[in-house]
Scaffold this active site. Structure first.
Site, PDB file in Angstrom:
ATOM      1  N   LYS A  49       0.810  -0.996  -0.142  1.00 24.28           N
ATOM      2  CA  LYS A  49      -0.040   0.140  -0.155  1.00 24.28           C
ATOM      3  C   LYS A  49       0.918   1.064   0.245  1.00 24.28           C
ATOM      4  CE  LYS A  49      -4.051  -2.230   0.863  1.00 24.28           C
ATOM      5  NZ  LYS A  49      -3.487  -3.527   1.158  1.00 24.28           N
ATOM      6  N   CYS A  50       0.328   2.465  -0.472  1.00 24.68           N
ATOM      7  CA  CYS A  50       1.161   3.668  -0.199  1.00 24.68           C
ATOM      8  C   CYS A  50       1.537   3.722   1.257  1.00 24.68           C
ATOM      9  CB  CYS A  50       0.333   4.665  -0.717  1.00 24.68           C
ATOM     10  SG  CYS A  50       0.570   6.418  -0.136  1.00 24.68           S
ATOM     11  N   GLY A  51       2.512   4.293   1.614  1.00 22.00           N
ATOM     12  CA  GLY A  51       3.250   4.285   2.665  1.00 22.00           C
ATOM     13  C   GLY A  51       2.257   5.300   3.770  1.00 22.00           C
TER      14      GLY A  51
END
EC number: 4.1.3.30
Length: 561
Positions: A227-229
């Site tokens: 996932k996006c950070g």
């Protein structure tokens, strides 16, 4: 007539290629291999790789190189970046840049930013190799970001050639007084998780180097669980698995003879799941249940599903289970058990001191150690709360992130810890912890647009100085990963609204007049695109074509002169 003998001034691989085929077997190939091994060993001993650890030998690399000699422009850019980082790190000063999404943004950044950043998030949402845009879940084709690297690297080269051509038409005095823009800025690119197993990392690293990336960052999330950070639900991989990825990228670039920089990123400050419990370095952060009465979560969910429970019912139960169940580390379970048995605080402190001295102590040894202080075994089960996918729960936080950064440091040129909010004190603590063990190691900081910078209590002066404040703590490379995306959205939003009611007045006020005031070279977009440059090439090839030149009479950009 036979060709003359190869020149001794050629690289050994080139000389070998020019030998007759009958002379290549035996002594000649052995000599080339030995020369390669010697060259690699000397290369690794240079200041460029000071402090870098490799689990493989120069012979391992030489045997995989083949007999051809290649030179990659990205390696020159990597050396350029490395030198710039060392210079700024020594001064405690930043290299700060913004993510670019197209050649227009690249050209506008070049006079002001010293490096160019390409975000996987931006590529995922703006331009994938299948044109299927989506959120940053790392599920786009693995050539997506390398393709964007190639696009911008070729644009850099085009605008460099265009500028070179323009300057050759100036007098020496004019050239000396006209500022030179370095369009060939080192490109830093997002490698996500490596997009698969180690062979995928090898291929991805090769593609990045071939397409022009000077540095690539790889994160310690699970491919398939990425996932996006700044999103929830991130799944980490074991520490050793990510080190293998870093080594795979390094090995590929060693085989290519290129100096591209490896950036190790960790998302363990906020990643609350981990794919495996195999690595003892992760054991102190893996969470479990200390109550033997609690039923395994995954088994319970499967039973509910078998009985016909709806997806919504299962989701509600799972959320309630996680919220109501107390998840603890083994050390927390052990301390609670000791207190329940009436073990003295001195003995508890003795246990905690032993685990603090050996933070890589595995779960089996921790159990054995705890048994020395308790009458009955400590109940702790990290399988009970495992998710339906089989993931373990993980104690995210800066302590885990710092430990991972330290573990990755010997295998990476720069370190990146993805954080949940912008905080100078937290950054300083991290920087000092890393650099106390790895002096001179530079860190990366994501000045993320996912942060609501206006809501973090910064004064105007504090907001202005943030970049320079954390640069003093070793955060040499800093980037607004999605500045290009947000700036495009902002100006388009403003223009679209005003153009609807004010027509061309809006375009002139919002765009054209501002371009002229700022000295933006896209004001004359034909010239910016290289029309004069191509006219010059065509004129050199074919005479008598002045009437068909694109920038000749009838070109409307003459109105701006």
């Amino acid at each position: 007539m036979a060709a003359s003998a190869p020149s001794n001034s050629l690289p050994p691989a080139d000389s070998y290629q020019l030998l007759p085929e009958a002379q290549k077997a035996g002594a000649a190939e052995d000599a080339l291999y030995e020369a390669q091994v010697k060259e690699i060993e000397e290369w690794w001993a240079s200041p460029r790789f000071a402090g870098i650890r490799r689990p493989y030998s120069a012979a391992d690399v030489a045997s995989k190189r083949g007999s051809q000699h290649f030179r990659y422009p990205s390696s020159v850019m990597a050396t350029k970046l490395f030198n710039l980082i060392r210079e700024r790190e020594a001064k405690g000063e930043p290299i700060h840049t913004m993510g670019a999404i197209d050649p227009v943004q690249m050209t506008q950044q070049a006079p002001h930013q010293e490096v160019l950043y390409i975000s996987g998030w931006a590529c995922s949402s703006v331009l994938t190799s299948t044109n299927e845009v989506s959120p940053d879940f790392g599920d786009y084709p693995y050539n997506t970001v390398p393709n964007q690297v190639q696009r911008l690297a070729k644009a850099q080269s085009m605008h460099d050639r265009k500028q070179w051509d323009t300057r050759r038409k100036m007098s020496p005095d004019e050239r000396s007084k006209t500022p030179y823009t370095d369009y060939l800025r080192p490109i830093i690119a997002d490698g996500d998780t490596g997009h698969g197993g180690l062979s995928a990392v090898l291929k991805l690293a090769k593609l990045f180097a071939e397409n022009g990336a000077a540095a690539v960052h790889f994160e310690d999330q699970l491919h398939g669980g990425k996932k996006c950070g700044h999103l929830a639900g991130k799944v980490l991989v074991p520490t050793g698995e990510h080190i293998n990825r870093l080594n795979a990228a390094r090995f590929q670039w060693d085989v290519m003879g290129s100096e591209n920089l490896v950036i190790a990123r960790t998302d363990s400050e906020s990643g609350r799941l981990i794919s495996s419990a195999i690595d003892v370095r992760d054991h102190e952060f893996i969470l479990g249940i200390a109550d033997p009465a609690v039923e395994p979560l995954a088994e319970t969910l499967q039973s509910m599903e078998a009985r016909g429970a709806t997806g919504a019912e299962i989701d509600v139960f799972e959320a309630k289970w996680v919220k109501s169940s107390t998840l603890v580390t083994f050390d927390e379970a052990a301390v609670a058990h000791m207190k329940k048995e009436g073990v003295s605080q001195a003995k508890i402190d003795e246990y905690l001191s032993a685990t603090a001295l050996d933070r890589d102590m595995g779960i089996s040894r921790r159990r054995a150690l705890a048994s020395q202080f308790t009458e009955t075994p400590v109940y702790f089960n990290w399988d009970v709360p495992r998710t339906r996918e089989g993931y373990y729960h993980f104690r995210a936080g800066m302590e885990a992130a710092t430990k991972r950064a330290l573990a990755f440091a010997p295998y990476a040129d720069l370190l990146w810890v993805e954080t949940g909010d912008p905080n100078v004190e937290v950054a300083a603590k991290l920087g000092r912890a890393v650099r106390s063990v790895n002096p001179g190691k530079s860190l990366v900081y994501n000045l993320s647009p996912s942060f609501n910078w206006m809501a973090h209590g910064f004064s105007e002066e504090g907001l202005k100085s943030f970049i320079w404040d954390i640069a003093k703590e070793g955060f040499t490379l800093q980037l607004i990963s999605l500045a290009g995306l947000h700036s495009t959205a902002t100006i388009t939003n403003e223009l679209a609204k005003k153009f609807k009611t004010d027509g061309m007045k809006a375009y002139v006020e919002v765009v054209q007049r501002r371009e002229k005031e700022l000295g933006c070279d896209v004001l004359t977009h034909q010239k910016w695109s290289g029309a004069s440059y191509i006219d010059g090439i065509l004129g050199a090839i074919q005479s008598g074509n002045s009437s068909s030149r694109s920038m000749g009479e009838g070109n409307t950009e003459g109105q701006f002169d």
